[in-house]
Design a protein around this motif. Structure first.
Motif, PDB file in Angstrom:
ATOM      1  N   GLY A  29       0.783  -1.233   0.000  1.00  0.00           N
ATOM      2  CA  GLY A  29       0.000   0.000   0.000  1.00  0.00           C
ATOM      3  C   GLY A  29       0.814   1.281   0.000  1.00  0.00           C
ATOM      4  O   GLY A  29       0.284   2.347   0.296  1.00  0.00           O
ATOM      5  N   LYS A  30       2.100   1.209  -0.362  1.00  0.00           N
ATOM      6  CA  LYS A  30       2.962   2.394  -0.383  1.00  0.00           C
ATOM      7  C   LYS A  30       3.222   2.804  -1.835  1.00  0.00           C
ATOM      8  O   LYS A  30       3.417   1.970  -2.705  1.00  0.00           O
ATOM      9  CB  LYS A  30       4.306   2.118   0.291  1.00  0.00           C
ATOM     10  CG  LYS A  30       4.195   1.563   1.704  1.00  0.00           C
ATOM     11  CD  LYS A  30       3.572   2.558   2.635  1.00  0.00           C
ATOM     12  CE  LYS A  30       3.545   1.982   4.055  1.00  0.00           C
ATOM     13  NZ  LYS A  30       2.817   2.852   4.976  1.00  0.00           N
ATOM     14  N   THR A  31       3.239   4.107  -2.095  1.00  0.00           N
ATOM     15  CA  THR A  31       3.474   4.613  -3.447  1.00  0.00           C
ATOM     16  C   THR A  31       4.964   4.733  -3.719  1.00  0.00           C
ATOM     17  O   THR A  31       5.709   5.285  -2.909  1.00  0.00           O
ATOM     18  CB  THR A  31       2.792   5.981  -3.643  1.00  0.00           C
ATOM     19  OG1 THR A  31       1.380   5.815  -3.465  1.00  0.00           O
ATOM     20  CG2 THR A  31       3.060   6.545  -5.036  1.00  0.00           C
ATOM     21  N   VAL A  32       5.389   4.205  -4.864  1.00  0.00           N
ATOM     22  CA  VAL A  32       6.773   4.286  -5.315  1.00  0.00           C
ATOM     23  C   VAL A  32       6.792   5.056  -6.632  1.00  0.00           C
ATOM     24  O   VAL A  32       6.014   4.758  -7.540  1.00  0.00           O
ATOM     25  CB  VAL A  32       7.373   2.873  -5.513  1.00  0.00           C
ATOM     26  CG1 VAL A  32       8.783   2.961  -6.065  1.00  0.00           C
ATOM     27  CG2 VAL A  32       7.349   2.091  -4.204  1.00  0.00           C
ATOM     28  N   ARG A  33       7.645   6.080  -6.697  1.00  0.00           N
ATOM     29  CA  ARG A  33       7.798   6.877  -7.929  1.00  0.00           C
ATOM     30  C   ARG A  33       9.015   6.375  -8.695  1.00  0.00           C
ATOM     31  O   ARG A  33      10.043   6.057  -8.100  1.00  0.00           O
ATOM     32  CB  ARG A  33       8.009   8.356  -7.596  1.00  0.00           C
ATOM     33  CG  ARG A  33       6.839   9.032  -6.955  1.00  0.00           C
ATOM     34  CD  ARG A  33       7.098  10.519  -6.681  1.00  0.00           C
ATOM     35  NE  ARG A  33       8.194  10.739  -5.732  1.00  0.00           N
ATOM     36  CZ  ARG A  33       9.394  11.203  -6.045  1.00  0.00           C
ATOM     37  NH1 ARG A  33       9.686  11.527  -7.287  1.00  0.00           N
ATOM     38  NH2 ARG A  33      10.326  11.377  -5.126  1.00  0.00           N
ATOM     39  N   PHE A  34       8.888   6.323 -10.018  1.00  0.00           N
ATOM     40  CA  PHE A  34       9.983   5.892 -10.876  1.00  0.00           C
ATOM     41  C   PHE A  34      10.388   7.063 -11.758  1.00  0.00           C
ATOM     42  O   PHE A  34       9.541   7.665 -12.427  1.00  0.00           O
ATOM     43  CB  PHE A  34       9.557   4.702 -11.738  1.00  0.00           C
ATOM     44  CG  PHE A  34       9.194   3.494 -10.918  1.00  0.00           C
ATOM     45  CD1 PHE A  34      10.177   2.597 -10.519  1.00  0.00           C
ATOM     46  CD2 PHE A  34       7.887   3.257 -10.546  1.00  0.00           C
ATOM     47  CE1 PHE A  34       9.847   1.475  -9.762  1.00  0.00           C
ATOM     48  CE2 PHE A  34       7.542   2.135  -9.795  1.00  0.00           C
ATOM     49  CZ  PHE A  34       8.535   1.249  -9.403  1.00  0.00           C
ATOM     50  N   THR A  71      15.410   5.381 -11.222  1.00  0.00           N
ATOM     51  CA  THR A  71      15.436   5.434  -9.764  1.00  0.00           C
ATOM     52  C   THR A  71      14.033   5.188  -9.249  1.00  0.00           C
ATOM     53  O   THR A  71      13.073   5.777  -9.749  1.00  0.00           O
ATOM     54  CB  THR A  71      15.942   6.804  -9.264  1.00  0.00           C
ATOM     55  OG1 THR A  71      17.255   7.022  -9.782  1.00  0.00           O
ATOM     56  CG2 THR A  71      15.968   6.867  -7.749  1.00  0.00           C
ATOM     57  N   ALA A  72      13.913   4.299  -8.267  1.00  0.00           N
ATOM     58  CA  ALA A  72      12.647   4.054  -7.580  1.00  0.00           C
ATOM     59  C   ALA A  72      12.722   4.779  -6.243  1.00  0.00           C
ATOM     60  O   ALA A  72      13.703   4.617  -5.507  1.00  0.00           O
ATOM     61  CB  ALA A  72      12.436   2.564  -7.369  1.00  0.00           C
TER      62      ALA A  72
END
Length: 92
Positions: A29-34, A71-72
Motif C-alpha cells: 500500500g505504499k506509493t513508489v515513484r519511478f 530510480t525508484a
C-alpha cells in the motif's frame, strides 16, 4: 574461432520491492515513484509482497535508457523513512 554470445535483458516495466529494513517484511500500500534522470516515468503502489511496478510512455522509457536506468523512490510516511534505489532497464 570462438563466438561469444550477447546477453540482453530489456525490462519494459520499472519495478521495485519495498521492505522494512528491521524485519524484512514487505510494505504493502505504499506509493513508489519511478524517474529517469529528472524525468518522471510513472508511479505504482506496492502489493501484498511489497512490489510496485508501472507502465510508462515510450518516450519516458527512452529517457530511462538514455539516462542509464531509473530510480525508484519511496517518499516516506509517518512510520517509515524515505528510501530510493537505482536500477537498469537495459543490461548488455
Amino acid at each position: 574461432m570462438v563466438r561469444r554470445g550477447l546477453s540482453l535483458r530489456v525490462q519494459t516495466r520499472p519495478r521495485a520491492t519495498l521492505t522494512d529494513v528491521n524485519t524484512g517484511q514487505p510494505l504493502p500500500g505504499k506509493t513508489v515513484r519511478f524517474t529517469a534522470g529528472r524525468t518522471a516515468i510513472c508511479s505504482g503502489v506496492t502489493n501484498a509482497s511489497g512490489s510496485a511496478s508501472c507502465t510508462g510512455t515510450l518516450g519516458r522509457l527512452l529517457d530511462n535508457v538514455l539516462n542509464g536506468g531509473y530510480t525508484a523512490t519511496f517518499d516516506g510516511d509517518d512510520t517509515f523513512d524515505a528510501a530510493d534505489a537505482d536500477a537498469e532497464l537495459l543490461r548488455l
